[in-house]
Scaffold this active site. Sequence first.
Site, PDB file in Angstrom:
ATOM      1  CB  CYS A 134      -5.450   7.911  -0.887  1.00  0.00           C
ATOM      2  SG  CYS A 134      -5.629   6.566  -1.864  1.00  0.00           S
ATOM      3  CD  GLU A 192      -4.367  12.104   1.331  1.00  0.00           C
ATOM      4  OE1 GLU A 192      -5.129  13.259   1.592  1.00  0.00           O
ATOM      5  OE2 GLU A 192      -5.166  11.093   0.703  1.00  0.00           O
ATOM      6  CG  ASP A 193      -3.262   7.005   3.890  1.00  0.00           C
ATOM      7  OD1 ASP A 193      -4.636   7.794   3.853  1.00  0.00           O
ATOM      8  OD2 ASP A 193      -3.677   6.228   3.201  1.00  0.00           O
ATOM      9  CG  ASP A 207      -2.179  -1.379   0.966  1.00  0.00           C
ATOM     10  OD1 ASP A 207      -2.894  -0.767   0.498  1.00  0.00           O
ATOM     11  OD2 ASP A 207      -1.970  -2.179   1.742  1.00  0.00           O
ATOM     12  CG  HIS A 242      -9.100   6.970   4.828  1.00  0.00           C
ATOM     13  ND1 HIS A 242      -7.739   6.590   3.286  1.00  0.00           N
ATOM     14  CD2 HIS A 242      -8.501   7.032   5.669  1.00  0.00           C
ATOM     15  CE1 HIS A 242      -7.032   5.738   4.024  1.00  0.00           C
ATOM     16  NE2 HIS A 242      -7.087   5.738   5.346  1.00  0.00           N
ATOM     17  NE  ARG A 259      -6.939   0.504   7.857  1.00  0.00           N
ATOM     18  CZ  ARG A 259      -6.250   0.636   6.812  1.00  0.00           C
ATOM     19  NH1 ARG A 259      -5.765   1.470   5.784  1.00  0.00           N
ATOM     20  NH2 ARG A 259      -6.233   0.065   5.123  1.00  0.00           N
ATOM     21  NE  ARG A 269      -0.986   1.738   3.905  1.00  0.00           N
ATOM     22  CZ  ARG A 269      -1.492   2.922   3.070  1.00  0.00           C
ATOM     23  NH1 ARG A 269      -3.122   3.262   3.576  1.00  0.00           N
ATOM     24  NH2 ARG A 269      -0.989   3.865   2.571  1.00  0.00           N
TER      25      ARG A 269
HETATM   26  N1  GLY Z   1      -5.235  -0.311   0.316  1.00  0.00           N
HETATM   27  C1  GLY Z   1      -5.335   1.000   0.453  1.00  0.00           C
HETATM   28  C2  GLY Z   1      -5.809   0.779   2.570  1.00  0.00           C
HETATM   29  O1  GLY Z   1      -6.471  -0.228   2.905  1.00  0.00           O
HETATM   30  O2  GLY Z   1      -4.937   1.030   2.892  1.00  0.00           O
END
Ligand code: GLY
Length: 268
Positions: free
Chosen positions: A251, A69-70, A64, A164, A134, A89
């Site tokens: 993202c 952006e995350d 990912d 998100h 998240r 992640r």
């Molecule tokens: N596939 C994007 C996420 O789940 O963070």
Amino acid sequence: MSPLATHALLRSPSPALTECQLLHLPRGRLDFATALRQHQAYAAALAEAGVAVTTLPAEAHLPDAVFVEDTAVLLDEVAILCRPGTPSRVAEVTLIRPAVAFLRTVGAIQAPGTLEGGDVLRVGRTLFVGRSTRTNPEGIRQLRALVAPHRYEVTEVAVRGALHLKTGITAPAPGLMVANPAWIDLAAFRPFEVVPVPADEPWGANVLPLNDLVLVAAAAPRTAALLRDRGLEVRLVDISELQKAEAGLTCLSLVYRERTGPSHTTAL
Ligand code: GLY
């Protein structure tokens, strides 16, 4: 007048994208060559909007990592390194840190807080932050403390049924939101005009305003028409293969404005 976007950080997708996290979509066949082509076309759309694009190399073992952006919240005065809410992640943040630390003074969300940049929507001095699967209340509390010295307010928003906050709401123009009301508690957005996405385009609300353009996913042509009706200059960008990995237009990049002076860049 909206501030001028000058730069964007992207990360090339890796073939491991086929093993990405999926929260709300079933795993289907994802054609990596198509995803890569679409990512390159996305970079070209950012360039058309006047943004200088830097594409970081793919990370073979981080499915990912293309969703940069995350990993960080880039503000004018400071960057907050995120702490993703899914274990696969977490390593992405270490990898983005040098690029972000080059641009800004850095703060960081610490355990047990979790926060992903896709849950942070900046509108002026307000950060709307999604409480999602998240991003947890402790992550939001830490973010509030980190940005308060820089005069940002944090407003928590409940997210249900979407990955998100920005999956379900974005701000295409000053005073204007586009949203999927089924996914986002809109109570905090009363001061804005909110355009609801058509029922058959549930992912259409994730749009990316960049200078004089608004990028809209090609899969959301009716959402694009609603924004054109409001006088916005819209470009459709096909990210259909990336959307199989729950991608949105926002993202895939960290957008910021370069400025002169001792601290030489400014986030949008
Ligand atoms: N596939 C994007 C996420 O789940 O963070």
